[in-house]
Design a protein around this motif. Structure first.
Motif, PDB file in Angstrom:
ATOM      1  N   ASN A   1       0.846  -1.186   0.000  1.00 17.32           N
ATOM      2  CA  ASN A   1       0.000   0.000   0.000  1.00 17.32           C
ATOM      3  C   ASN A   1       0.885   1.240   0.000  1.00 17.32           C
ATOM      4  O   ASN A   1       1.834   1.349   0.771  1.00 17.32           O
ATOM      5  N   ASN A   2       0.547   2.181  -0.873  1.00 15.25           N
ATOM      6  CA  ASN A   2       1.382   3.376  -1.017  1.00 15.25           C
ATOM      7  C   ASN A   2       1.416   4.244   0.238  1.00 15.25           C
ATOM      8  O   ASN A   2       2.283   5.111   0.369  1.00 15.25           O
ATOM      9  N   ALA A   3       0.470   4.047   1.151  1.00 13.11           N
ATOM     10  CA  ALA A   3       0.498   4.796   2.404  1.00 13.11           C
ATOM     11  C   ALA A   3       1.764   4.483   3.196  1.00 13.11           C
ATOM     12  O   ALA A   3       2.356   5.373   3.827  1.00 13.11           O
ATOM     13  N   LEU A   4       2.207   3.221   3.157  1.00 19.73           N
ATOM     14  CA  LEU A   4       3.449   2.846   3.843  1.00 19.73           C
ATOM     15  C   LEU A   4       4.650   3.524   3.202  1.00 19.73           C
ATOM     16  O   LEU A   4       5.572   3.964   3.899  1.00 19.73           O
ATOM     17  N   ILE A   5       4.647   3.602   1.880  1.00 23.05           N
ATOM     18  CA  ILE A   5       5.736   4.293   1.187  1.00 23.05           C
ATOM     19  C   ILE A   5       5.732   5.769   1.565  1.00 23.05           C
ATOM     20  O   ILE A   5       6.781   6.387   1.752  1.00 23.05           O
ATOM     21  N   ASN A   6       4.537   6.343   1.665  1.00 22.60           N
ATOM     22  CA  ASN A   6       4.411   7.738   2.075  1.00 22.60           C
ATOM     23  C   ASN A   6       5.018   7.945   3.458  1.00 22.60           C
ATOM     24  O   ASN A   6       5.795   8.884   3.680  1.00 22.60           O
ATOM     25  N   ILE A   7       4.659   7.077   4.396  1.00 25.52           N
ATOM     26  CA  ILE A   7       5.197   7.177   5.760  1.00 25.52           C
ATOM     27  C   ILE A   7       6.709   7.052   5.750  1.00 25.52           C
ATOM     28  O   ILE A   7       7.419   7.803   6.434  1.00 25.52           O
ATOM     29  N   PHE A   8       7.218   6.113   4.948  1.00 22.82           N
ATOM     30  CA  PHE A   8       8.667   5.905   4.871  1.00 22.82           C
ATOM     31  C   PHE A   8       9.375   7.141   4.324  1.00 22.82           C
ATOM     32  O   PHE A   8      10.400   7.579   4.870  1.00 22.82           O
ATOM     33  N   ILE A   9       8.826   7.738   3.271  1.00 24.57           N
ATOM     34  CA  ILE A   9       9.455   8.914   2.656  1.00 24.57           C
ATOM     35  C   ILE A   9       9.425  10.115   3.604  1.00 24.57           C
ATOM     36  O   ILE A   9      10.432  10.817   3.784  1.00 24.57           O
ATOM     37  N   VAL A  10       8.276  10.366   4.238  1.00 25.95           N
ATOM     38  CA  VAL A  10       8.151  11.536   5.113  1.00 25.95           C
ATOM     39  C   VAL A  10       9.057  11.402   6.339  1.00 25.95           C
ATOM     40  O   VAL A  10       9.787  12.338   6.700  1.00 25.95           O
ATOM     41  N   THR A  11       9.023  10.246   6.982  1.00 19.18           N
ATOM     42  CA  THR A  11       9.853  10.059   8.184  1.00 19.18           C
ATOM     43  C   THR A  11      11.338  10.070   7.836  1.00 19.18           C
ATOM     44  O   THR A  11      12.150  10.628   8.589  1.00 19.18           O
ATOM     45  N   SER A  12      11.706   9.493   6.691  1.00 12.87           N
ATOM     46  CA  SER A  12      13.118   9.538   6.266  1.00 12.87           C
ATOM     47  C   SER A  12      13.530  10.969   5.974  1.00 12.87           C
ATOM     48  O   SER A  12      14.655  11.385   6.302  1.00 12.87           O
ATOM     49  N   GLY A  13      12.619  11.742   5.363  1.00 12.10           N
ATOM     50  CA  GLY A  13      12.924  13.151   5.093  1.00 12.10           C
ATOM     51  C   GLY A  13      13.134  13.942   6.366  1.00 12.10           C
ATOM     52  O   GLY A  13      14.022  14.810   6.424  1.00 12.10           O
ATOM     53  N   ILE A  14      12.339  13.661   7.396  1.00 14.46           N
ATOM     54  CA  ILE A  14      12.509  14.368   8.672  1.00 14.46           C
ATOM     55  C   ILE A  14      13.857  14.016   9.303  1.00 14.46           C
ATOM     56  O   ILE A  14      14.554  14.883   9.843  1.00 14.46           O
ATOM     57  N   VAL A  15      14.241  12.741   9.207  1.00 13.21           N
ATOM     58  CA  VAL A  15      15.540  12.317   9.746  1.00 13.21           C
ATOM     59  C   VAL A  15      16.670  13.034   9.017  1.00 13.21           C
ATOM     60  O   VAL A  15      17.614  13.548   9.647  1.00 13.21           O
ATOM     61  N   ILE A  16      16.590  13.098   7.691  1.00 17.17           N
ATOM     62  CA  ILE A  16      17.633  13.772   6.907  1.00 17.17           C
ATOM     63  C   ILE A  16      17.663  15.261   7.234  1.00 17.17           C
ATOM     64  O   ILE A  16      18.738  15.866   7.373  1.00 17.17           O
ATOM     65  N   PHE A  17      16.481  15.865   7.375  1.00 16.07           N
ATOM     66  CA  PHE A  17      16.403  17.301   7.675  1.00 16.07           C
ATOM     67  C   PHE A  17      17.082  17.613   9.007  1.00 16.07           C
ATOM     68  O   PHE A  17      17.941  18.502   9.077  1.00 16.07           O
ATOM     69  N   TYR A  18      16.715  16.895  10.073  1.00 20.01           N
ATOM     70  CA  TYR A  18      17.304  17.165  11.378  1.00 20.01           C
ATOM     71  C   TYR A  18      18.782  16.785  11.420  1.00 20.01           C
ATOM     72  O   TYR A  18      19.574  17.433  12.127  1.00 20.01           O
TER      73      TYR A  18
END
Length: 254
Positions: free
Chosen positions: A149-166
């Motif tokens: 389900n693409n919702a899991l991919i969405n969660i993975f991308i957003v949370t990974s982006g937050i990790v990279i940002f911080y």
């Protein structure tokens, strides 16, 4: 025939009606564009709320992290300098130096508190988001990128982006290094403050050396100058340059 109809209608009973229009009924109930936007917004909102909560908690903890001595009044300083028999100019200069030390100590205590809070929030946020990203990646790899389900991919991308940002924020603003530098500066100012108070009480330096007020004033000036050489730093080179990935051409193979 009725059984097939019930099977088709069953998912619509489990999903609230106000969410049906945001989710496509075909293709394994994949989120629509609006569904992705709503999910991403929800995740970012949770991250912002978590940041606010951690900031408020760290504000309370800051009082326990950083020791700030009580301020010495001008009347107390004038009374303490009386036994040294300084000239009026020497007395005023010693008082001015002490007030400058206290002001600089307070400033760097606030700077140290700022980096304490930012470093704590960055580590906590990266830890939480990294855990979510790993769990999402586990289920993605278990089902497969095409079938999940693409919702899991969405969660993975957003949370990974937050990790990279911080992670980049911590590197660019050098939270750890600036925290250690500001802590060193603050401790040095506290030490110099105690030296001045001890001198006013005993007429001697920490090496048990008796100094006239004029010589001690020069000593304090040298110490203030040496402490000022400790600098806070930032590293703009840590900002990733994504343009190189698009404009740098690979070298031709021979």
């Amino acid at each position: 025939m009725s059984t097939d109809t019930e099977k088709v209608q069953t998912p619509s009973r489990t999903i609230p009606k106000w969410l049906i229009w945001a989710i496509s009924k075909e293709n394994n109930y994949q989120p629509t564009l609006f569904g992705h936007v709503a999910l991403s917004s929800a995740l970012l909102s949770i991250a912002v709320i978590a940041w606010i909560i951690m900031f408020l908690i760290s504000n309370v903890w800051e009082k326990e992290w950083i020791f700030k001595p009580e301020r010495i009044t001008i009347e107390q300083l004038e009374s303490a300098t009386a036994k040294l028999s300084p000239t009026i100019y020497e007395r005023n200069r010693i008082i001015a130096q002490f007030q400058e030390i206290e002001r600089l100590a307070d400033t760097h205590a606030n700077i140290m508190g700022f980096f304490y809070k930012q470093y704590y929030i960055s580590l906590a946020t990266m830890g939480g988001c990294a855990a979510l990203a790993i769990v999402s990646l586990f289920f993605i790899s278990k089902v497969g990128w095409e079938r999940v389900n693409n919702a899991l991919i969405n969660i993975f991308i957003v949370t990974s982006g937050i990790v990279i940002f911080y992670g980049n924020i911590s590197l660019i603003f050098q939270h750890k290094d600036n925290l250690e530098a500001s802590q060193k500066i603050y401790v040095n100012y506290l030490g110099l403050r105690n030296e001045v108070l001890s001198y006013l009480a005993t007429g001697e330096t920490i090496s048990n050396e008796s100094l006239a007020p004029a010589k001690f004033i020069h000593y304090v000036d040298r110490e203030l100058k040496s402490i000022s050489f400790i600098r806070l730093g930032f590293d703009p080179k840590s900002i990733p340059d994504f343009s190189k990935q698009f404009y740098d051409k690979p070298a031709p193979s021979k």
